[in-house]
Motif scaffolding. Structure first.
Motif, PDB file in Angstrom:
ATOM      1  N   LEU A   1       0.867  -1.174   0.000  1.00 39.20           N
ATOM      2  CA  LEU A   1       0.000   0.000   0.000  1.00 39.20           C
ATOM      3  C   LEU A   1       0.902   1.221   0.000  1.00 39.20           C
ATOM      4  N   LEU A   2       0.703   2.102  -0.988  1.00 40.52           N
ATOM      5  CA  LEU A   2       1.541   3.288  -1.125  1.00 40.52           C
ATOM      6  C   LEU A   2       0.715   4.551  -1.016  1.00 40.52           C
ATOM      7  N   PHE A   3       1.283   5.547  -0.347  1.00 40.22           N
ATOM      8  CA  PHE A   3       0.689   6.870  -0.287  1.00 40.22           C
ATOM      9  C   PHE A   3       1.738   7.852  -0.783  1.00 40.22           C
ATOM     10  N   GLU A   4       1.421   8.535  -1.855  1.00 41.24           N
ATOM     11  CA  GLU A   4       2.329   9.472  -2.503  1.00 41.24           C
ATOM     12  C   GLU A   4       3.685   8.838  -2.784  1.00 41.24           C
ATOM     13  N   GLY A   5       3.669   7.574  -3.232  1.00 40.06           N
ATOM     14  CA  GLY A   5       4.884   6.871  -3.618  1.00 40.06           C
ATOM     15  C   GLY A   5       5.640   6.197  -2.489  1.00 40.06           C
ATOM     16  N   LEU A   6       5.221   6.399  -1.256  1.00 36.55           N
ATOM     17  CA  LEU A   6       5.888   5.788  -0.100  1.00 36.55           C
ATOM     18  C   LEU A   6       5.091   4.585   0.400  1.00 36.55           C
ATOM     19  N   VAL A   7       5.785   3.493   0.703  1.00 38.73           N
ATOM     20  CA  VAL A   7       5.131   2.286   1.207  1.00 38.73           C
ATOM     21  C   VAL A   7       4.697   2.524   2.649  1.00 38.73           C
ATOM     22  N   VAL A   8       3.387   2.388   2.913  1.00 38.65           N
ATOM     23  CA  VAL A   8       2.863   2.578   4.268  1.00 38.65           C
ATOM     24  C   VAL A   8       2.362   1.273   4.891  1.00 38.65           C
ATOM     25  N   ALA A   9       2.189   0.228   4.057  1.00 40.81           N
ATOM     26  CA  ALA A   9       1.794  -1.084   4.574  1.00 40.81           C
ATOM     27  C   ALA A   9       2.181  -2.150   3.555  1.00 40.81           C
ATOM     28  N   THR A  10       2.502  -3.330   4.070  1.00 41.78           N
ATOM     29  CA  THR A  10       2.870  -4.462   3.228  1.00 41.78           C
ATOM     30  C   THR A  10       2.142  -5.698   3.731  1.00 41.78           C
ATOM     31  N   ALA A  11       1.598  -6.485   2.821  1.00 40.63           N
ATOM     32  CA  ALA A  11       0.994  -7.774   3.161  1.00 40.63           C
ATOM     33  C   ALA A  11       1.748  -8.836   2.379  1.00 40.63           C
ATOM     34  N   GLU A  12       2.424  -9.721   3.097  1.00 39.32           N
ATOM     35  CA  GLU A  12       3.251 -10.745   2.457  1.00 39.32           C
ATOM     36  C   GLU A  12       2.683 -12.118   2.752  1.00 39.32           C
ATOM     37  N   ARG A  13       2.391 -12.855   1.680  1.00 40.06           N
ATOM     38  CA  ARG A  13       1.863 -14.206   1.839  1.00 40.06           C
ATOM     39  C   ARG A  13       2.983 -15.085   2.374  1.00 40.06           C
ATOM     40  N   GLN A  14       2.707 -15.806   3.465  1.00 36.22           N
ATOM     41  CA  GLN A  14       3.766 -16.550   4.135  1.00 36.22           C
ATOM     42  C   GLN A  14       4.194 -17.791   3.374  1.00 36.22           C
ATOM     43  N   THR A  15       3.265 -18.510   2.759  1.00 36.85           N
ATOM     44  CA  THR A  15       3.609 -19.660   1.915  1.00 36.85           C
ATOM     45  C   THR A  15       2.632 -19.696   0.745  1.00 36.85           C
ATOM     46  N   SER A  16       2.970 -20.468  -0.257  1.00 33.45           N
ATOM     47  CA  SER A  16       2.086 -20.603  -1.418  1.00 33.45           C
ATOM     48  C   SER A  16       0.864 -21.461  -1.111  1.00 33.45           C
ATOM     49  N   PHE A  17       0.950 -22.272  -0.074  1.00 32.39           N
ATOM     50  CA  PHE A  17      -0.110 -23.240   0.207  1.00 32.39           C
ATOM     51  C   PHE A  17      -1.127 -22.765   1.232  1.00 32.39           C
ATOM     52  N   TRP A  18      -0.781 -21.757   2.035  1.00 36.48           N
ATOM     53  CA  TRP A  18      -1.687 -21.265   3.061  1.00 36.48           C
ATOM     54  C   TRP A  18      -2.140 -19.864   2.711  1.00 36.48           C
ATOM     55  N   ARG A  19      -3.386 -19.587   2.972  1.00 30.29           N
ATOM     56  CA  ARG A  19      -3.928 -18.238   2.751  1.00 30.29           C
ATOM     57  C   ARG A  19      -3.746 -17.455   4.041  1.00 30.29           C
ATOM     58  N   ARG A  20      -2.489 -17.069   4.258  1.00 27.41           N
ATOM     59  CA  ARG A  20      -2.108 -16.379   5.485  1.00 27.41           C
ATOM     60  C   ARG A  20      -1.102 -15.289   5.120  1.00 27.41           C
ATOM     61  N   TYR A  21      -1.384 -14.072   5.561  1.00 27.18           N
ATOM     62  CA  TYR A  21      -0.535 -12.927   5.240  1.00 27.18           C
ATOM     63  C   TYR A  21       0.023 -12.292   6.509  1.00 27.18           C
ATOM     64  N   HIS A  22       1.282 -11.894   6.429  1.00 27.10           N
ATOM     65  CA  HIS A  22       1.888 -11.095   7.486  1.00 27.10           C
ATOM     66  C   HIS A  22       1.779  -9.644   7.026  1.00 27.10           C
ATOM     67  N   VAL A  23       1.049  -8.837   7.778  1.00 27.87           N
ATOM     68  CA  VAL A  23       0.802  -7.441   7.415  1.00 27.87           C
ATOM     69  C   VAL A  23       1.671  -6.555   8.304  1.00 27.87           C
ATOM     70  N   THR A  24       2.494  -5.733   7.670  1.00 32.27           N
ATOM     71  CA  THR A  24       3.366  -4.815   8.386  1.00 32.27           C
ATOM     72  C   THR A  24       2.921  -3.391   8.086  1.00 32.27           C
ATOM     73  N   LEU A  25       2.700  -2.618   9.142  1.00 33.68           N
ATOM     74  CA  LEU A  25       2.242  -1.240   8.990  1.00 33.68           C
ATOM     75  C   LEU A  25       3.372  -0.273   9.290  1.00 33.68           C
ATOM     76  N   ASP A  26       3.403   0.831   8.570  1.00 35.78           N
ATOM     77  CA  ASP A  26       4.318   1.922   8.868  1.00 35.78           C
ATOM     78  C   ASP A  26       3.843   2.588  10.162  1.00 35.78           C
ATOM     79  N   ALA A  27       4.770   3.169  10.885  1.00 40.49           N
ATOM     80  CA  ALA A  27       4.421   3.825  12.151  1.00 40.49           C
ATOM     81  C   ALA A  27       3.422   4.961  11.956  1.00 40.49           C
ATOM     82  N   SER A  28       3.388   5.563  10.766  1.00 44.54           N
ATOM     83  CA  SER A  28       2.434   6.654  10.507  1.00 44.54           C
ATOM     84  C   SER A  28       0.991   6.154  10.486  1.00 44.54           C
ATOM     85  N   LEU A  29       0.778   4.875  10.163  1.00 45.54           N
ATOM     86  CA  LEU A  29      -0.576   4.305  10.155  1.00 45.54           C
ATOM     87  C   LEU A  29      -0.945   3.681  11.490  1.00 45.54           C
TER      88      LEU A  29
END
Length: 155
Positions: free
Chosen positions: A58-86
């Motif tokens: 997730l980008l705001f004005e070109g800066l990454v403010v959040a990321t969701a990374e799928r942990q494996t190809s077999f599980w529908r599970r995401y690790h979501v990392t938020l920027d301190a501004s959010l």
């Protein structure tokens, strides 16, 4: 909150609280790796990385403010990392994981459930978003976009 498709067959969703529209979500797809979340007049870009879009940013004005990374190809599970501004009153590390046997995803932080995103009914594609008020709206919309990407892949 309820998210409804903008039209028949559309994957663009409008997130509403009662009759008040809060955000418009256009999730990325396999053919188009970019999406968008619009809250009022404020646009946020969504970028998918990789062949299957295992990482969403997730980008705001070109800066990454959040990321969701799928942990494996077999599980529908995401690790979501938020920027301190959010993450004002929200932890910066979240987990968005599918629930066994139902078409729902739970949002958790440190083992504590913050809420759920699930289908509102069996016959319609509406989504019900029940996440704590302390979680910022843009984070709720981003998590919904991740869930919509998963639902789109499975349909």
């Amino acid at each position: 909150m309820i998210a409804t498709p903008a039209g028949f067959g559309s994957w663009i969703y409008v997130l509403e609280d009662g009759d008040e529209p809060l955000a418009t979500i256009k999730p990325p797809s396999i053919l188009n790796k970019s999406g968008e979340i619009t809250m009022g007049a404020v646009p946020f870009a969504i970028e998918a990385e990789g062949l299957t879009g295992g990482t969403l940013r997730l980008l705001f004005e070109g800066l990454v403010v959040a990321t969701a990374e799928r942990q494996t190809s077999f599980w529908r599970r995401y690790h979501v990392t938020l920027d301190a501004s959010l993450a004002v009153d929200t932890p910066t590390d979240l987990v968005l994981a599918s629930q066994f046997g139902i078409r729902a995803f739970a949002l958790e932080a440190d083992g504590e459930r913050l809420g759920m995103i699930r289908r509102a009914s069996l016959l319609r594609r509406n989504a019900e978003v029940e996440i704590l008020e302390s979680v910022p709206l843009v984070v709720k919309a981003f998590c919904l976009a991740v869930v919509l990407v998963e639902w789109r892949r499975s349909s």
